[in-house]
Design a protein around this motif. Structure first.
Motif, PDB file in Angstrom:
ATOM      1  N   TRP A 189       0.819  -1.205   0.000  1.00 53.24           N
ATOM      2  CA  TRP A 189       0.000   0.000   0.000  1.00 53.24           C
ATOM      3  C   TRP A 189       0.861   1.266   0.000  1.00 53.24           C
ATOM      4  CZ3 TRP A 189      -4.595   1.100  -1.468  1.00 53.24           C
ATOM      5  CH2 TRP A 189      -5.602   0.130  -1.447  1.00 53.24           C
ATOM      6  N   GLU A 190       2.003   1.235   0.663  1.00 46.67           N
ATOM      7  CA  GLU A 190       2.892   2.393   0.611  1.00 46.67           C
ATOM      8  C   GLU A 190       3.319   2.675  -0.826  1.00 46.67           C
ATOM      9  OE1 GLU A 190       6.682   3.378   3.218  1.00 46.67           O
ATOM     10  OE2 GLU A 190       7.265   2.358   1.367  1.00 46.67           O
ATOM     11  N   GLN A 191       3.651   1.613  -1.568  1.00 46.81           N
ATOM     12  CA  GLN A 191       4.065   1.793  -2.958  1.00 46.81           C
ATOM     13  C   GLN A 191       2.901   2.306  -3.805  1.00 46.81           C
ATOM     14  OE1 GLN A 191       7.342   1.385  -4.036  1.00 46.81           O
ATOM     15  NE2 GLN A 191       7.636   1.233  -1.828  1.00 46.81           N
ATOM     16  N   VAL A 192       1.695   1.795  -3.565  1.00 44.83           N
ATOM     17  CA  VAL A 192       0.516   2.301  -4.281  1.00 44.83           C
ATOM     18  C   VAL A 192       0.343   3.795  -4.012  1.00 44.83           C
ATOM     19  CG1 VAL A 192      -2.007   2.236  -4.379  1.00 44.83           C
ATOM     20  CG2 VAL A 192      -0.700   0.095  -4.386  1.00 44.83           C
ATOM     21  N   ASP A 193       0.464   4.184  -2.743  1.00 45.15           N
ATOM     22  CA  ASP A 193       0.303   5.588  -2.382  1.00 45.15           C
ATOM     23  C   ASP A 193       1.330   6.460  -3.093  1.00 45.15           C
ATOM     24  OD1 ASP A 193      -1.750   4.849  -0.692  1.00 45.15           O
ATOM     25  OD2 ASP A 193      -0.530   4.885   1.126  1.00 45.15           O
ATOM     26  N   ARG A 194       2.569   5.990  -3.163  1.00 45.50           N
ATOM     27  CA  ARG A 194       3.632   6.770  -3.804  1.00 45.50           C
ATOM     28  C   ARG A 194       3.398   6.887  -5.312  1.00 45.50           C
ATOM     29  NH1 ARG A 194       9.420   5.112  -0.974  1.00 45.50           N
ATOM     30  NH2 ARG A 194       8.928   5.898   1.119  1.00 45.50           N
ATOM     31  N   ILE A 195       3.052   5.777  -5.934  1.00 52.76           N
ATOM     32  CA  ILE A 195       2.824   5.798  -7.384  1.00 52.76           C
ATOM     33  C   ILE A 195       1.621   6.666  -7.730  1.00 52.76           C
ATOM     34  CG2 ILE A 195       2.194   4.365  -9.371  1.00 52.76           C
ATOM     35  CD1 ILE A 195       3.731   2.053  -7.946  1.00 52.76           C
ATOM     36  N   SER A 196       0.605   6.649  -6.895  1.00 52.11           N
ATOM     37  CA  SER A 196      -0.617   7.409  -7.183  1.00 52.11           C
ATOM     38  C   SER A 196      -0.365   8.906  -7.264  1.00 52.11           C
ATOM     39  CB  SER A 196      -1.680   7.115  -6.120  1.00 52.11           C
ATOM     40  OG  SER A 196      -1.328   7.694  -4.867  1.00 52.11           O
ATOM     41  N   ARG A 197       0.728   9.355  -6.665  1.00 53.74           N
ATOM     42  CA  ARG A 197       1.025  10.788  -6.672  1.00 53.74           C
ATOM     43  C   ARG A 197       1.722  11.249  -7.947  1.00 53.74           C
ATOM     44  NH1 ARG A 197       1.905   9.640  -1.054  1.00 53.74           N
ATOM     45  NH2 ARG A 197       4.162   9.415  -1.303  1.00 53.74           N
ATOM     46  N   ARG A 198       1.930  10.332  -8.906  1.00 54.62           N
ATOM     47  CA  ARG A 198       2.635  10.706 -10.128  1.00 54.62           C
ATOM     48  C   ARG A 198       1.795  11.585 -11.031  1.00 54.62           C
ATOM     49  NH1 ARG A 198      -0.233   6.290 -11.772  1.00 54.62           N
ATOM     50  NH2 ARG A 198      -0.388   5.799 -13.994  1.00 54.62           N
ATOM     51  N   ALA A 199       0.456  11.516 -10.896  1.00 52.79           N
ATOM     52  CA  ALA A 199      -0.456  12.265 -11.770  1.00 52.79           C
ATOM     53  C   ALA A 199      -1.831  12.264 -11.129  1.00 52.79           C
ATOM     54  CB  ALA A 199      -0.501  11.621 -13.158  1.00 52.79           C
ATOM     55  N   PHE A 200      -2.845  12.698 -11.888  1.00 51.48           N
ATOM     56  CA  PHE A 200      -4.216  12.705 -11.384  1.00 51.48           C
ATOM     57  C   PHE A 200      -4.619  11.300 -10.966  1.00 51.48           C
ATOM     58  CE2 PHE A 200      -8.715  11.893 -12.143  1.00 51.48           C
ATOM     59  CZ  PHE A 200      -9.287  12.839 -11.309  1.00 51.48           C
ATOM     60  N   PHE A 201      -5.211  11.196  -9.771  1.00 50.08           N
ATOM     61  CA  PHE A 201      -5.599   9.896  -9.250  1.00 50.08           C
ATOM     62  C   PHE A 201      -6.741  10.087  -8.272  1.00 50.08           C
ATOM     63  CE2 PHE A 201      -5.096   6.185  -6.407  1.00 50.08           C
ATOM     64  CZ  PHE A 201      -5.047   5.169  -7.343  1.00 50.08           C
ATOM     65  N   VAL A 202      -7.798   9.296  -8.449  1.00 53.23           N
ATOM     66  CA  VAL A 202      -8.964   9.421  -7.580  1.00 53.23           C
ATOM     67  C   VAL A 202      -8.800   8.567  -6.328  1.00 53.23           C
ATOM     68  CG1 VAL A 202     -11.455   9.092  -7.382  1.00 53.23           C
ATOM     69  CG2 VAL A 202     -10.477   9.972  -9.506  1.00 53.23           C
ATOM     70  N   GLY A 203      -8.386   7.301  -6.500  1.00 48.62           N
ATOM     71  CA  GLY A 203      -8.202   6.427  -5.349  1.00 48.62           C
ATOM     72  C   GLY A 203      -9.495   6.082  -4.647  1.00 48.62           C
ATOM     73  N   ARG A 204     -10.468   5.624  -5.425  1.00 52.91           N
ATOM     74  CA  ARG A 204     -11.792   5.364  -4.859  1.00 52.91           C
ATOM     75  C   ARG A 204     -12.069   3.885  -4.637  1.00 52.91           C
ATOM     76  NH1 ARG A 204     -17.377   5.724  -7.170  1.00 52.91           N
ATOM     77  NH2 ARG A 204     -16.438   5.868  -9.219  1.00 52.91           N
ATOM     78  N   ARG A 205     -11.718   3.043  -5.613  1.00 57.20           N
ATOM     79  CA  ARG A 205     -12.046   1.626  -5.516  1.00 57.20           C
ATOM     80  C   ARG A 205     -10.796   0.765  -5.633  1.00 57.20           C
ATOM     81  NH1 ARG A 205     -16.241   2.478  -9.660  1.00 57.20           N
ATOM     82  NH2 ARG A 205     -18.255   2.802  -8.659  1.00 57.20           N
ATOM     83  N   VAL A 206     -10.784  -0.345  -4.872  1.00 55.55           N
ATOM     84  CA  VAL A 206      -9.698  -1.325  -4.975  1.00 55.55           C
ATOM     85  C   VAL A 206     -10.303  -2.715  -5.086  1.00 55.55           C
ATOM     86  CG1 VAL A 206      -9.465  -1.485  -2.451  1.00 55.55           C
ATOM     87  CG2 VAL A 206      -7.597  -2.267  -3.920  1.00 55.55           C
ATOM     88  N   LEU A 207      -9.702  -3.527  -5.954  1.00 59.31           N
ATOM     89  CA  LEU A 207     -10.070  -4.931  -6.082  1.00 59.31           C
ATOM     90  C   LEU A 207      -8.935  -5.767  -5.518  1.00 59.31           C
ATOM     91  CD1 LEU A 207     -11.779  -7.306  -7.207  1.00 59.31           C
ATOM     92  CD2 LEU A 207     -10.502  -7.052  -9.357  1.00 59.31           C
ATOM     93  N   VAL A 208      -9.259  -6.668  -4.612  1.00 58.46           N
ATOM     94  CA  VAL A 208      -8.289  -7.594  -4.038  1.00 58.46           C
ATOM     95  C   VAL A 208      -8.632  -8.985  -4.526  1.00 58.46           C
ATOM     96  CG1 VAL A 208      -7.375  -8.597  -1.924  1.00 58.46           C
ATOM     97  CG2 VAL A 208      -7.944  -6.155  -1.995  1.00 58.46           C
ATOM     98  N   THR A 209      -7.670  -9.664  -5.147  1.00 58.73           N
ATOM     99  CA  THR A 209      -7.913 -11.026  -5.618  1.00 58.73           C
ATOM    100  C   THR A 209      -7.335 -12.017  -4.617  1.00 58.73           C
ATOM    101  OG1 THR A 209      -5.884 -10.954  -6.940  1.00 58.73           O
ATOM    102  CG2 THR A 209      -7.929 -10.348  -8.040  1.00 58.73           C
ATOM    103  N   GLY A 210      -8.207 -12.867  -4.112  1.00 54.65           N
ATOM    104  CA  GLY A 210      -7.819 -13.835  -3.092  1.00 54.65           C
ATOM    105  C   GLY A 210      -8.205 -13.344  -1.711  1.00 54.65           C
ATOM    106  N   ALA A 211      -8.871 -14.192  -0.945  1.00 62.09           N
ATOM    107  CA  ALA A 211      -9.299 -13.815   0.410  1.00 62.09           C
ATOM    108  C   ALA A 211      -8.639 -14.704   1.453  1.00 62.09           C
ATOM    109  CB  ALA A 211     -10.822 -13.874   0.530  1.00 62.09           C
ATOM    110  N   GLY A 212      -7.371 -15.056   1.189  1.00 59.50           N
ATOM    111  CA  GLY A 212      -6.566 -15.706   2.209  1.00 59.50           C
ATOM    112  C   GLY A 212      -6.008 -14.643   3.143  1.00 59.50           C
ATOM    113  N   PRO A 213      -5.020 -14.980   3.981  1.00 62.60           N
ATOM    114  CA  PRO A 213      -4.477 -13.996   4.928  1.00 62.60           C
ATOM    115  C   PRO A 213      -3.970 -12.717   4.254  1.00 62.60           C
ATOM    116  CG  PRO A 213      -3.725 -16.190   5.492  1.00 62.60           C
ATOM    117  CD  PRO A 213      -4.413 -16.314   4.167  1.00 62.60           C
ATOM    118  N   ILE A 214      -3.222 -12.862   3.159  1.00 66.68           N
ATOM    119  CA  ILE A 214      -2.687 -11.688   2.475  1.00 66.68           C
ATOM    120  C   ILE A 214      -3.818 -10.849   1.885  1.00 66.68           C
ATOM    121  CG2 ILE A 214      -1.282 -10.915   0.527  1.00 66.68           C
ATOM    122  CD1 ILE A 214       0.413 -11.830   2.789  1.00 66.68           C
ATOM    123  N   GLY A 215      -4.770 -11.511   1.233  1.00 68.80           N
ATOM    124  CA  GLY A 215      -5.892 -10.785   0.649  1.00 68.80           C
ATOM    125  C   GLY A 215      -6.740 -10.079   1.685  1.00 68.80           C
ATOM    126  N   LEU A 216      -7.028 -10.750   2.798  1.00 66.15           N
ATOM    127  CA  LEU A 216      -7.839 -10.133   3.847  1.00 66.15           C
ATOM    128  C   LEU A 216      -7.138  -8.925   4.460  1.00 66.15           C
ATOM    129  CD1 LEU A 216      -9.233 -13.347   5.551  1.00 66.15           C
ATOM    130  CD2 LEU A 216     -10.580 -11.616   4.333  1.00 66.15           C
TER     131      LEU A 216
END
Length: 351
Positions: free
Chosen positions: A163-190
């Protein structure tokens, strides 16, 4: 010399996982002396037990496995910042001895020459033992209120980094940051869902399980659960966090990334001569839609600290719901078996 019980394997030798008696590391001088409480088991541990991965410390045939360890400090140097009774988790990776530029800068999770060591994985014994020692520099204090749920810190640290990397990359240009899709609902996904909700995202999770604990945990976060294929979700996402390591799942999820969106890969695909992806289609989508695709593994100290804060802010009952099975040390190899209702399986070192 006193001896303690430990979870051991011979890397490269399938079926070698067992309980061994090893020298008590409490006889060593320096660092924190720790009583092992719990250790989580994940896919990496299974790969090591199957002989596909892992490397013992230099001069040793066996590796003490277990990188998701939680323990209680028994003894600590006066200037360590710790005292007996403190709960502690040990960071997994150690910088390489050269060191490379990244390790020299304290960014050992981004090591460039792969000479690092990882407790319980490569070139260093892990935390799957009744006693272990830990350099205070690589120790993370666990709030007493979090208690044994601190065993979730290692997987949470991986998601904190993602998530830190997502936050940093999102600042490169216009970004809404409204929806996220997580694939897999194991420990990492949860945990990806948890950190997404904490950031204010509208979270969707997709998994093969039709119902049960995974669905319940996702929905208790206020997130949406979809059983099946990501391609069937008629929504576009600013962020996708892929946690399965399955090529077909990743490909379907990639098709749901919005223009200017970000996709993070945390799952590792099994080696296969026939790569399950269409590189041409992926290239066209990423170039024509200004998308970013990145991978992430392991975590640095700040990510462990971020993860500790995230777990402390989470609902304890929700976190406890992730731990679906406990196995005593004497039967720890049972934790390597995959069962239909498993989410996070832990080995009780103190039982």
């Amino acid at each position: 010399m006193a001896r303690v019980r430990a979870m051991t394997v011979e890397p490269g030798r399938p079926g070698s996982a067992t309980v061994d008696e090893v020298p008590d590391p409490g006889d060593e001088v320096g660092g924190l002396a720790v009583r092992g409480l719990l250790v989580g088991v994940c896919g990496t541990d299974r790969e090591i037990a199957e002989g596909a991965y892992g490397e013992p410390p230099s001069g040793h045939a066996k590796l003490i496995i277990g990188h998701e360890g939680l323990g209680e400090v028994l003894d600590a140097p006066a200037d360590s910042g710790f005292q007996p009774g403190d709960l502690v988790v040990g960071i997994v990776r150690r910088p390489d001895p050269v060191p490379c530029p990244a390790c020299a800068a304290g960014e050992w999770d981004m090591c460039r020459n792969d000479r690092f060591s990882e407790r319980g994985i490569v070139r260093a014994d892990g935390y799957g033992s009744e006693r272990w020692r830990l350099d205070p520099e690589f120790a993370i204090a666990i709030p007493r209120a979090l208690g044994e749920l601190g065993v979730l810190l290692e997987p949470a640290s991986v998601l904190a980094k993602a998530w830190e990397q997502v936050d940093r990359i999102s600042r490169r240009a216009f970004f809404v940051g409204r929806r996220v899709l997580v694939t897999g609902a194991g420990p990492i996904g949860l945990l990806a869902c948890l950190l997404g909700v904490q950031r204010g995202y509208e979270v969707y999770a997709v998994d093969l399980a039709q119902g049960g604990a995974k669905r319940d945990l996702v929905e208790k976060l206020g997130a949406r659960y979809h059983a099946g294929d990501a391609a069937d979700i008629d929504v576009e996402f600013d962020v996708v966090i892929e946690c399965t390591g399955i090529g077909a799942v990743g490909r379907s999820a990639a098709g749901r990334v919005i223009s200017g969106g970000i996709m993070c890969l945390t799952g590792i695909m099994n080696l296969d001569a026939n790569l399950d992806t269409d590189a041409t289609a992926l290239n066209r989508a990423m170039v024509l839609h200004n998308q970013v695709l990145f991978g992430t593994v392991n975590a640095g100290r700040r990510h462990w600290e971020q993860a500790a804060a995230a777990l402390a802010a989470a609902d304890r009952e929700w976190l406890a719901g992730m731990i679906t099975r406990r196995v005593p040390l004497t039967r720890w190899t049972e934790a390597l078996e995959r069962k239909p209702d498993d989410i996070k399986v832990v080995v009780d070192l103190a039982a």
